[in-house]
Design a protein around this motif. Structure first.
Motif, PDB file in Angstrom:
ATOM      1  N   GLN A  66       0.839  -1.205   0.000  1.00 28.04           N
ATOM      2  CA  GLN A  66       0.000   0.000   0.000  1.00 28.04           C
ATOM      3  C   GLN A  66       0.874   1.255   0.000  1.00 28.04           C
ATOM      4  O   GLN A  66       0.573   2.228  -0.681  1.00 28.04           O
ATOM      5  CB  GLN A  66      -0.940   0.001   1.207  1.00 28.04           C
ATOM      6  CG  GLN A  66      -2.051  -1.008   1.070  1.00 28.04           C
ATOM      7  CD  GLN A  66      -2.828  -1.230   2.352  1.00 28.04           C
ATOM      8  OE1 GLN A  66      -2.375  -0.905   3.443  1.00 28.04           O
ATOM      9  NE2 GLN A  66      -4.018  -1.789   2.218  1.00 28.04           N
ATOM     10  N   VAL A  69       2.219   1.633  -3.478  1.00 23.30           N
ATOM     11  CA  VAL A  69       1.197   2.162  -4.391  1.00 23.30           C
ATOM     12  C   VAL A  69       1.146   3.678  -4.270  1.00 23.30           C
ATOM     13  O   VAL A  69       1.136   4.394  -5.279  1.00 23.30           O
ATOM     14  CB  VAL A  69      -0.193   1.533  -4.101  1.00 23.30           C
ATOM     15  CG1 VAL A  69      -1.297   2.306  -4.804  1.00 23.30           C
ATOM     16  CG2 VAL A  69      -0.217   0.079  -4.526  1.00 23.30           C
ATOM     17  N   GLN A  85      -1.032  -3.111  -6.709  1.00 24.14           N
ATOM     18  CA  GLN A  85      -2.435  -3.286  -6.310  1.00 24.14           C
ATOM     19  C   GLN A  85      -2.896  -4.713  -6.599  1.00 24.14           C
ATOM     20  O   GLN A  85      -3.617  -5.307  -5.799  1.00 24.14           O
ATOM     21  CB  GLN A  85      -3.327  -2.276  -7.048  1.00 24.14           C
ATOM     22  CG  GLN A  85      -4.721  -2.194  -6.501  1.00 24.14           C
ATOM     23  CD  GLN A  85      -4.773  -1.772  -5.044  1.00 24.14           C
ATOM     24  OE1 GLN A  85      -4.101  -0.849  -4.627  1.00 24.14           O
ATOM     25  NE2 GLN A  85      -5.565  -2.476  -4.266  1.00 24.14           N
TER      26      GLN A  85
END
Length: 153
Positions: A66, A69, A85
């Motif tokens: 995360q 990302v 993702q």
């Protein structure tokens, strides 16, 4: 069936399906589990990773991706963000359902009641209880301040 077996079965299926993205992610999960097993060798707890340990590994892997990302999106690398993702989606297949805000609040109240916590000094007991019972179901980085607020109130 334990998490380790579920990961191994999914790995075999990804090999049969020739799904390279899924296969790569599952191999990373397997490697992280084996690293943890190796780290435990020669210690008192030499039984290998439990399902709770594997959930913690998966949670950590999800959190790392995360962050990646976000970094890729800020850097304008949307292709790499999408790849990360997709890895998150594969990892999350093995994680339990995340608790919503109301369920987290109830879990915190329950943990405070069960541990008999009355002040901020008892925060470790409460967090330990939550981690023991809700690993992989909540973000403990976000729960910590909420527990602290409840104990200080």
């Amino acid at each position: 069936m334990g998490l380790r077996e579920r990961v191994n079965d999914a790995l075999k299926q990804a090999m049969k399906d020739k799904d390279t993205t899924r296969l790569g992610t599952l191999r990373l999960i397997n490697a992280a589990i084996k690293d943890q097993d190796i780290a435990r060798r020669g210690t008192d707890n030499d039984t290998g990773c439990s399902d709770g340990d594997i959930l913690a590994i998966l949670g950590k892997m999800t959190k790392q991706r995360q962050e990646s990302v976000r970094a890729y999106e800020e850097g304008g690398r949307l292709d790499l963000a999408q790849e990360e993702q997709r890895e998150i989606e594969v990892i999350e297949e093995f994680l339990p359902r995340q608790l919503d805000e109301e369920e987290v609040a109830k879990a915190i109240d329950s943990a405070i009641d069960k541990t008999g916590a009355s002040s901020i000094r008892d925060m470790g007991k409460v967090m330990g209880h939550l981690k023991e019972n809700y690993t992989g179901q909540m973000d403990f980085g976000a729960v910590g301040p909420r527990v602290k607020d409840r104990l200080c109130a």
